[in-house]
Each structure stands twice: as C-alpha cells, then as structure tokens.
Design a protein around this motif. Sequence first.
Motif, PDB file in Angstrom:
ATOM      1  N   THR A 597       0.823  -1.210   0.035  1.00 13.62           N
ATOM      2  CA  THR A 597      -0.014   0.016   0.056  1.00 13.62           C
ATOM      3  C   THR A 597       0.758   1.325   0.147  1.00 13.62           C
ATOM      4  O   THR A 597       0.394   2.146  -0.100  1.00 13.62           O
ATOM      5  N   ALA A 598       2.152   1.170  -0.012  1.00 12.59           N
ATOM      6  CA  ALA A 598       2.965   2.193   0.159  1.00 12.59           C
ATOM      7  C   ALA A 598       2.981   3.162  -1.239  1.00 12.59           C
ATOM      8  O   ALA A 598       3.427   2.523  -2.250  1.00 12.59           O
ATOM      9  N   PRO A 599       2.460   4.295  -1.046  1.00 12.42           N
ATOM     10  CA  PRO A 599       2.550   4.987  -2.533  1.00 12.42           C
ATOM     11  C   PRO A 599       3.786   5.271  -3.207  1.00 12.42           C
ATOM     12  O   PRO A 599       3.902   5.453  -4.290  1.00 12.42           O
ATOM     13  N   ASP A 600       4.910   5.526  -2.493  1.00  9.48           N
ATOM     14  CA  ASP A 600       6.232   6.030  -2.946  1.00  9.48           C
ATOM     15  C   ASP A 600       7.073   4.714  -3.085  1.00  9.48           C
ATOM     16  O   ASP A 600       8.343   4.802  -3.417  1.00  9.48           O
ATOM     17  N   ALA A 601       6.665   3.307  -2.712  1.00  4.40           N
ATOM     18  CA  ALA A 601       7.653   2.397  -3.050  1.00  4.40           C
ATOM     19  C   ALA A 601       7.998   1.924  -4.417  1.00  4.40           C
ATOM     20  O   ALA A 601       7.148   2.268  -5.380  1.00  4.40           O
ATOM     21  N   ARG A 602       9.084   1.686  -4.529  1.00  4.00           N
ATOM     22  CA  ARG A 602       9.444   1.379  -6.043  1.00  4.00           C
ATOM     23  C   ARG A 602       9.884  -0.333  -6.024  1.00  4.00           C
ATOM     24  O   ARG A 602      10.506  -0.747  -5.146  1.00  4.00           O
ATOM     25  N   TYR A 603       9.585  -0.954  -7.002  1.00  6.42           N
ATOM     26  CA  TYR A 603       9.451  -2.238  -7.419  1.00  6.42           C
ATOM     27  C   TYR A 603      10.305  -2.630  -8.237  1.00  6.42           C
ATOM     28  O   TYR A 603      10.619  -1.803  -9.468  1.00  6.42           O
ATOM     29  N   ARG A 604      11.138  -3.893  -8.153  1.00  8.58           N
ATOM     30  CA  ARG A 604      11.744  -4.472  -9.301  1.00  8.58           C
ATOM     31  C   ARG A 604      11.188  -5.915  -9.533  1.00  8.58           C
ATOM     32  O   ARG A 604      11.299  -6.625  -8.676  1.00  8.58           O
ATOM     33  N   LEU A 605      10.927  -6.131 -10.548  1.00  4.63           N
ATOM     34  CA  LEU A 605      10.386  -7.633 -11.157  1.00  4.63           C
ATOM     35  C   LEU A 605      11.647  -8.123 -11.906  1.00  4.63           C
ATOM     36  O   LEU A 605      11.893  -7.589 -12.946  1.00  4.63           O
ATOM     37  N   VAL A 606      12.173  -9.416 -11.663  1.00  7.54           N
ATOM     38  CA  VAL A 606      13.212  -9.918 -12.519  1.00  7.54           C
ATOM     39  C   VAL A 606      12.554 -11.308 -12.926  1.00  7.54           C
ATOM     40  O   VAL A 606      12.154 -12.140 -11.799  1.00  7.54           O
ATOM     41  N   ALA A 607      12.317 -11.672 -14.285  1.00  3.57           N
ATOM     42  CA  ALA A 607      11.668 -12.906 -14.444  1.00  3.57           C
ATOM     43  C   ALA A 607      12.691 -13.635 -15.699  1.00  3.57           C
ATOM     44  O   ALA A 607      13.164 -12.891 -16.566  1.00  3.57           O
ATOM     45  N   ASP A 608      12.757 -14.727 -15.581  1.00  7.37           N
ATOM     46  CA  ASP A 608      13.619 -15.607 -16.529  1.00  7.37           C
ATOM     47  C   ASP A 608      13.100 -16.788 -17.099  1.00  7.37           C
ATOM     48  O   ASP A 608      12.239 -17.484 -16.417  1.00  7.37           O
ATOM     49  N   GLN A 609      13.319 -16.991 -18.524  1.00  7.56           N
ATOM     50  CA  GLN A 609      12.917 -18.361 -19.070  1.00  7.56           C
ATOM     51  C   GLN A 609      14.026 -18.602 -19.726  1.00  7.56           C
ATOM     52  O   GLN A 609      14.906 -17.969 -20.398  1.00  7.56           O
ATOM     53  N   ASP A 610      14.264 -20.156 -19.673  1.00 10.01           N
ATOM     54  CA  ASP A 610      15.500 -20.541 -20.366  1.00 10.01           C
ATOM     55  C   ASP A 610      15.011 -22.060 -21.080  1.00 10.01           C
ATOM     56  O   ASP A 610      14.609 -23.055 -20.319  1.00 10.01           O
ATOM     57  N   PHE A 611      14.988 -22.034 -22.242  1.00 14.55           N
ATOM     58  CA  PHE A 611      14.560 -23.131 -23.291  1.00 14.55           C
ATOM     59  C   PHE A 611      15.861 -23.641 -23.926  1.00 14.55           C
ATOM     60  O   PHE A 611      15.863 -24.374 -24.978  1.00 14.55           O
ATOM     61  N   SER A 612      17.152 -23.526 -23.205  1.00 13.54           N
ATOM     62  CA  SER A 612      18.627 -23.908 -23.757  1.00 13.54           C
ATOM     63  C   SER A 612      18.594 -25.293 -23.787  1.00 13.54           C
ATOM     64  O   SER A 612      19.366 -25.850 -24.732  1.00 13.54           O
ATOM     65  N   GLY A 613      18.006 -26.096 -22.965  1.00  8.89           N
ATOM     66  CA  GLY A 613      18.009 -27.442 -22.983  1.00  8.89           C
ATOM     67  C   GLY A 613      17.005 -28.177 -23.851  1.00  8.89           C
ATOM     68  O   GLY A 613      16.907 -29.539 -23.992  1.00  8.89           O
ATOM     69  N   ASP A 614      16.548 -27.290 -24.443  1.00  2.55           N
ATOM     70  CA  ASP A 614      15.263 -27.920 -25.601  1.00  2.55           C
ATOM     71  C   ASP A 614      15.762 -28.135 -26.949  1.00  2.55           C
ATOM     72  O   ASP A 614      16.129 -27.071 -27.694  1.00  2.55           O
ATOM     73  N   SER A 615      15.926 -29.570 -27.383  1.00  2.00           N
ATOM     74  CA  SER A 615      16.383 -29.547 -28.666  1.00  2.00           C
ATOM     75  C   SER A 615      15.512 -29.097 -29.902  1.00  2.00           C
ATOM     76  O   SER A 615      16.015 -28.725 -31.004  1.00  2.00           O
ATOM     77  N   THR A 616      14.247 -28.774 -29.715  1.00  2.00           N
ATOM     78  CA  THR A 616      13.495 -28.217 -30.571  1.00  2.00           C
ATOM     79  C   THR A 616      13.389 -26.899 -30.961  1.00  2.00           C
ATOM     80  O   THR A 616      12.632 -26.064 -31.757  1.00  2.00           O
ATOM     81  N   LEU A 617      14.515 -25.964 -29.925  1.00  2.00           N
ATOM     82  CA  LEU A 617      14.458 -24.602 -30.248  1.00  2.00           C
ATOM     83  C   LEU A 617      16.004 -24.154 -30.231  1.00  2.00           C
ATOM     84  O   LEU A 617      16.815 -24.821 -29.490  1.00  2.00           O
TER      85      LEU A 617
END
Length: 772
Positions: A597-617
Amino acid sequence: MTTPTGPRPRSTLSSSRLSTTGALALGVLVTAAATLGAPALAAQETPPGKAVLEVSDTRTVTLVTGDRVTVTSRSGQPSVLAVRPASHTSGNGSFLSFQDGSGDRYVIPAVAQPYVGRQLDLSLFDVTALAKGTTAAGRVPVTVSYARGAKPSTPTGLTLTSTSGTSARGYTTAASGRKLTRLLKQRIAADVKAGHRPGSTPLFTGVTSVGRTGASTKNATAGGGASAKYKLNILRITAEDRSGAGFNGQVLVTNTDDATRMSVVVPVDDGIEKVAVPSGHYSLAAPVVDFDASGNVTAQSLVTLTDLDVTGATTTDLDARTATAQVTAATPRPATADYAAATWGRTDVTDVADGSIDWAPTASAVTTDTTPVYVNPQPAATTGKVAYFTQWSGHGPATGDPYRYDLAGRLSDAVTADQRITVTGKQLAAVRQRYVRDPAASPDGIITSGELGPGLPAAFSAAVPQTMPARVTDYLSANNGGVWVQQSFPGTSLAFTSGDRPFTAGRTYTQDWARGPIGLGLGQYTRGPFGGSDCSACLADGNLLAYLSTTDSEADHDGGPSVYDEQPAAFAAQLYRDGTLLDDRPGNTAVYVDGQTAPDARYRLVADQDFSGDSTLSQSTTARTELTFGLPSANDTHSLLPAPFTCEGQSASTPCRVLPLLTARFDLAADDLNTSHRTTQSMGLDISHVTFGGAGSRAAITSATVEVSFDGGTTWQKTALHGSKGHYRARWSNPASARGSSPALRVTAADADGNGLTETITHAYSVAATTS
C-alpha cells in the motif's frame, strides 16, 4: 443397475479466490489460462506468512491410447479442448466427450468407447484430473485389477512397475498407447466380423479393470448422483447404433429441475442400462459410435432427448437411427472437412432462473477427419434450457493459395433437422495467418480454432495438422458474435494462444504466430488473455500480482511449453521493493505479495525463461525481463480495471488497478524461419504498457534503446534507433563474421513516471550463412 449416490455441489465459474492454509500461509488460485503452457505456479513449501501462488492454465495431457488433449481452463473449469489423435489413419480421429455436474470433462477416443465402463475405467479419460496431475515424461499412472485366481500379466500398452496380490501398478506413454489402440481396433474388428456387439470380446485376459492410479472408480458414476434423501425410480434406458443393434457405451443423465440431484454418466451394456433416479424432469445424451469390420469408426451419432418425465418406473430409447441430420458446411470455395463437432449443453431450472451460463453437464461428438457426425432433431427444452451448437472446419486444395474455413453453427435451444452451416463470403472474416517456426523445429505443426460466445457450452476447438512455416488465409464465421481463440503449436515444445479476438464479417485481418524474437513479458488484451478475465498485472487491497508469459510479435499472444513434463524448460521470478526481496519463485514467471500500500515504494521484478536445454528450439533460447515500477495512483482513473476483468482483493471499496508495467513487441525483418538474409538489419519496436480492456498506464514513453551482441552477450553495440512515443525502428549491420550465427538483443525503455524495462534475449534470431 446403477444407483448413484452423493450429490455434488453445483458447478460454478468463480473468479480467483484467496484462502488460508495453515495458521498464516495464504493460498491464491489465479486462473491465468491466458498463457498456453506457461509454467504452472504450483504451491511450494512456504514459510508462514508468505504467499503461495497457484496458476491454472492450459496443459496438454496424454491419454492411455496415445492421443493428446490440450485442456484450457477458465476460472478453474475446462473451457476449450483441442484433441490431437496419435494417428491420422482411418478410424483414429473420432472422439466423444462428457462434462459432469462437478465440471470434470472426459475425452474418450471413439475406438475405446465399447470398453469404457467394462475393462477401461472412465477415470482414465478424465482430462480435468490429468491436467491437474504431474507425471514424468507424459506418463499416465495406472492401476490394474485382476480377477481372483488369475495370474497377473502385463496388458498390451502398459508397463507394470509393481504387483501385489490381485492388483498391479504401472503406466502408459504416448508410444505404448498406440499399441493399446491397435489392440482395441483388433478386438472391435473381430466382434464386428463375428456379428457381435463391439466390445463383447474381453480386451485383456484375467483383467477386471484398468484405472488411473489414485482415482476413485468411475465405472458407475461420473458426476453428481442421486442422494438417498430422494425417492428413487428405475429408469430403463435402451440404446441402439445405426445398424439397430444395442451398443456398448455411455449415456449422460441430467435432472433438469436441479442438476445437483443428479448428473451422471452411466455405462450402457449390450444396449441396456437401468439407473435409479429421483422423480422429476430429465434429459439424456449419448454419443453412439459405429464401426466396420476393420475396427474403423464409420460414424458418430450424438443422440439426445431434451425432456423426459420420470414419475415411476420409466423406459426410454436412444436410437442412433433417428440421428439423420449430418453436421456439414457449404462454403464459398471448395473445402474438405478436417473437423466436425456437435456439442450439447444442458442447464436446469435453477441455472435459467439465476442467469448463470456454466452449461454443465455437456456431451460432444467430435471428429478430426472426414468421419460423419449425425444428430437427431429435438425441440426446445420445456424444463431448463439447452445450449446446442456445431463447428465445422475444412481446408482448401493444395494450391499456391492456401486457405481454410473455421465455422460455427448458431447457438440454439433446439436441434433442427438441417445441420448444414451455410455461409457466404460477406458473412466471413478473412484472417491472413503467418505461421513461423524455429529452424530446429519439426515442420509438423498443429493449429486450433474455436469460437467463444455468450452461452456457448465449454467446447472443443478444431486441432488440425499444419506444415510449418506456412501462410494460410483462414475464413472465420461470426454466427455467435465472431469472438475466436486460436492456437499454434509450431513443431516445437512451445505453443502460442491468442486472446479472445472479435472478428467482423467482411473484414480482413493479419496474424503472425511464433514470429521472433521470442520474449518474456505482457500484452494488450481487448477481452482478456485467453482463459478468462483474471488480470495478470494488477493491484487491489494491497494484493499485487504480476504474471509474465512467453511472447511473440502479436500483442495479445501468450505462449509457453505445450507439454510440461516432457520439456527441459526453466523459469524463475523475483520481486523486490526498495531493494528488499519480497517474493522468490523458482520454476515460475509470476510473483504475488499482499500488504502493498506504500504509494512511494519502488518495485523491481526480474523474470527468466530458459529453453536452452530444448532440442526443438535454436532461437530465443533464454530471455530475462527486468521491470521497475511504482504503484498506480489512487487518482489514476486510466488504471481502473473494467468489467468483466477481475483481480484478487477487488471489491466495491477496493477497486482493481492495472500495474504500470512496460512491455515490448518486435517486428524483425526476417523470413518465416526467423532468419535474416540481410547485411543491413532492421526491426520495428513497440514499447507500451500492459492493458486490459483499454485500462492501464497512459504515461508517455520517454526513451528506448536497442543493442545487439554477436559474441553471446560479452559485448554490446547500440543500434541506430528512429521514432518516438513508443514506436521505433532500429537498424544495424549483420557483419560477415555473424553469418550462420544467432545474435542476442537487449532492449531498454522508460516512461515519464520512471517505470522501466530491460529485456535481454539470447539467440534472438538467425543470420543466414549467406546474406544480401
């Protein structure tokens, strides 16, 4: 005789809900089927006071016959299912389906129908339960029960892992399921040749039943049954196939005064079933399958009885010979059918009175080839209401102008004698579909289409093979409002789903599928991401949810793995507030916290996806997205979430607001394998905010940069970027040293309120070995 017991609660389509688990731990169910195959956010081992997030979304499950069904849920209930037969040889493309009063949906390959309720338990085909389960490598866990005194043996198509007394446990896979299908066809063929009812010859010697491990038996009932508090009457049902012989199958029995009294799928054995039911009004529906002497399906008949009064001992007949109306279509250009379906949904008096449209229970007859589907004419309901509709799909000839038709018949409360869907060019929307695929992927893709509309029962969508890459004009009808959802399985373990898109007859549209670079982010949703109206980037009463998904070039497309348990994909997400970690979710691309609820708060969202082990990509193998943002202001009317969208914590006093999250979409100059043949490379770039029904931040986009790396991200060089206000075009050179490689891209952007985006994609596209 079947005597069902124990009424179940009425199936309802509820929004996401907050519940408590343990003393302080919170459990959140967020329906986010918008992301086809996005990583399921399963409840994890969580300390008290920390949010537990669970997302119900689209999953592909494998049946014991090797066939696959993609199940997409809306608010926790199955909504649209796409069936993909293990083989497209004759007789393998027909399916039937039931949805019981609890909302569970069953998909039964037609070749298995004669043995369901006999040696194959109905639980094997509960795709709702299968989609909720987690099994290794697409396995279906099974339990085999043997007759007393029989020597335990391994049934065809099963692998046994343990045996104890008169039961054994094991599993089936897609490959072993095809062996079971061959056995089913052999047994049925032998029965037909001998003049017996299909299913008369035992499937396995010494086996009484094969069921899904952990499931209660479904042979007797599938759904709410009749409670002992009601006086019961014997309802005798007889049923015949198109030859006039009694058939082995199933029939859906529904009390139309109050479906909670009884909604049950009962087995029909040798054309007869007796079931104990309370006095009242009923409807019946039975998909009846006919076979030839080779075990192939020759026809499906969805035989229904709209109204039946039961006041004492009652006998009624379901005769497939009365199903004289075939589901067909008349199209402006020649087309060969590759899909046909008839779906019967039945509500009771209570549903009609309160205006709810959950249309449970339902029964469907579906074919993914040219096998005919027939229905019998029936009048409109006098008690409760019927929701009946058809869908027909077909492809044009193999010419230089590929096209197809996806058509839906008008929703009706009656089944008319004319089941032909007739359309003119002016009644159709033309969608120019561009199907892109990864160079490492198989060219054998799948596409699906299904119309959505007010009152349509939960239904199937056409799932047909499509060689990829391809460009196809898809003609869509608008008989029920013209809102369609479509999917593309581009030969990889990834799949993409469109939002609920309205198409206007007479207009032409374009739509690209799996066009890269493939990123990780959010979108703009006119009617909501496919799967429901839950907001995936919102705040209400301090509840903050942000759910990122795999993205392609279309703003309302969401993607992810199409078969969870067979793909080596990795996901992670973390949320920080003013530098302090609030939520950390390995295996997920979403975060959830309360008390914000804090109006002055600052957020950081970090998201990762890793398909490097997928032979179809081979492209876009990893993506990392970092979002910085603040909470929407209480005075920001643009962020107010409109109906019918909803979010957690929303009430009359605490409205839901869309978070001011930035998102990027790319328009890379490349071919249909996401491969560039150019020395001078260009790419369109759109930077915007996530929106739902037009609601979202209106802050101006103030800056953007695009960088490219030809050494795997070790060094980066800025591109020339032209444009403003979120719309840009970047240009750079593909050097000779980059030929035959896959460069990385990094995009950064910011808006006037200080919200930011950084998205990094490795192997973002391919540079051809020779460029021009």
